[in-house]
Design a protein around this motif. Structure first.
Motif, short mmCIF file in Angstrom:
data_model
loop_
_atom_site.label_atom_id
_atom_site.label_comp_id
_atom_site.label_asym_id
_atom_site.label_seq_id
_atom_site.Cartn_x
_atom_site.Cartn_y
_atom_site.Cartn_z
N THR A 36 1.02 -0.84 0.31
CA THR A 36 -0.12 0.21 0.25
C THR A 36 0.36 1.50 0.09
N ASP A 37 2.00 1.34 0.06
CA ASP A 37 3.31 2.50 0.14
C ASP A 37 3.21 3.07 -1.48
N THR A 38 1.94 3.47 -1.30
CA THR A 38 2.13 4.23 -2.42
C THR A 38 3.77 5.23 -3.74
N VAL A 39 4.22 5.65 -2.49
CA VAL A 39 5.71 6.60 -2.47
C VAL A 39 6.65 5.53 -2.92
N LYS A 40 6.78 4.37 -2.50
CA LYS A 40 8.31 4.04 -2.72
C LYS A 40 7.16 2.93 -4.71
N ARG A 41 6.11 2.46 -4.19
CA ARG A 41 6.15 2.03 -6.10
C ARG A 41 6.30 3.15 -7.17
N GLN A 42 6.04 4.25 -6.38
CA GLN A 42 5.81 5.13 -7.61
C GLN A 42 7.20 5.54 -7.52
N ALA A 43 8.51 5.56 -6.74
CA ALA A 43 9.79 5.40 -7.06
C ALA A 43 10.09 4.75 -7.74
N PHE A 44 9.74 3.78 -7.48
CA PHE A 44 10.13 2.43 -8.27
C PHE A 44 9.84 2.85 -9.67
N ASP A 45 8.83 3.50 -10.27
CA ASP A 45 8.09 3.36 -11.71
C ASP A 45 9.25 4.42 -11.99
N ASP A 46 9.30 5.91 -11.37
CA ASP A 46 10.59 6.62 -11.66
C ASP A 46 11.89 6.12 -12.01
N GLU A 47 12.31 5.01 -11.42
CA GLU A 47 13.57 5.24 -11.55
C GLU A 47 14.05 4.09 -13.21
N LEU A 48 12.73 3.42 -13.19
CA LEU A 48 12.57 2.14 -14.38
C LEU A 48 12.56 3.48 -15.88
N THR A 49 11.48 4.67 -15.38
CA THR A 49 11.65 6.09 -16.60
C THR A 49 12.31 6.70 -16.64
N CYS A 50 13.19 6.81 -15.30
CA CYS A 50 14.92 7.56 -15.68
C CYS A 50 15.58 6.68 -16.47
N VAL A 51 16.28 5.47 -15.91
CA VAL A 51 16.57 4.40 -16.51
C VAL A 51 16.42 4.66 -18.20
N TYR A 52 15.29 4.26 -18.35
CA TYR A 52 14.53 4.01 -19.66
C TYR A 52 15.38 5.22 -20.59
N ASN A 53 15.04 6.51 -20.35
CA ASN A 53 15.56 7.76 -20.76
C ASN A 53 16.48 8.13 -20.70
N ALA A 54 17.87 7.75 -19.83
CA ALA A 54 18.59 8.45 -20.16
C ALA A 54 20.40 8.09 -20.71
N GLU A 55 20.70 8.94 -21.08
CA GLU A 55 21.89 8.30 -21.97
C GLU A 55 22.87 7.12 -20.55
N CYS A 56 23.66 6.33 -21.19
CA CYS A 56 24.33 5.50 -21.28
C CYS A 56 25.41 6.07 -20.03
N SER A 57 26.07 6.99 -20.36
CA SER A 57 26.91 7.56 -19.31
C SER A 57 26.28 8.30 -18.12
N ASN A 58 24.55 8.78 -18.38
CA ASN A 58 24.27 9.46 -17.11
C ASN A 58 24.03 8.05 -16.15
N ILE A 59 23.38 7.05 -16.77
CA ILE A 59 23.16 5.61 -16.34
C ILE A 59 24.59 5.49 -14.83
N ALA A 60 25.96 5.50 -15.71
CA ALA A 60 26.62 5.49 -15.08
C ALA A 60 27.38 5.86 -14.05
#
Length: 88
Positions: free
Chosen positions: A52-76
């Motif tokens: 029920t922790d929607t904050v943590k669920r949203q943080a996980f979704d935000d992380e997936l989105t960030c990784v998917y949209n980031a440049e490889c060097s920024n991920i590193a």
């Protein structure tokens, strides 16, 4: 595709994110295979979906989105790293 996901506000799938990490020469996955990454990510996503922790669920979704949209060097450089949710 990236712009379409960003425009629609859709969270990329674990398979999409892990494929991106492999394309970036496994940056951020400690040399995991795409299958290992996707399995771990999906397990974490399934676990969070039961919470029920929607904050943590949203943080996980935000992380997936960030990784998917980031440049490889920024991920590193750790641009998307969130120690509260990173496990895959």
């Amino acid at each position: 595709m990236i712009l379409l996901l960003a425009f629609l506000g859709c969270t990329p799938t674990c398979d999409e994110v892990c494929s991106k990490l492999v394309e970036c020469e496994n940056e951020g996955t400690e040399r995991m295979s795409a299958d290992e990454c996707s399995e771990s990510c999906t397990a974490q996503q399934t676990l969070y979906a039961t919470w029920t922790d929607t904050v943590k669920r949203q943080a996980f979704d935000d992380e997936l989105t960030c990784v998917y949209n980031a440049e490889c060097s920024n991920i590193a450089d750790g641009e998307c790293y969130d120690e509260e949710v990173w496990s895959y």
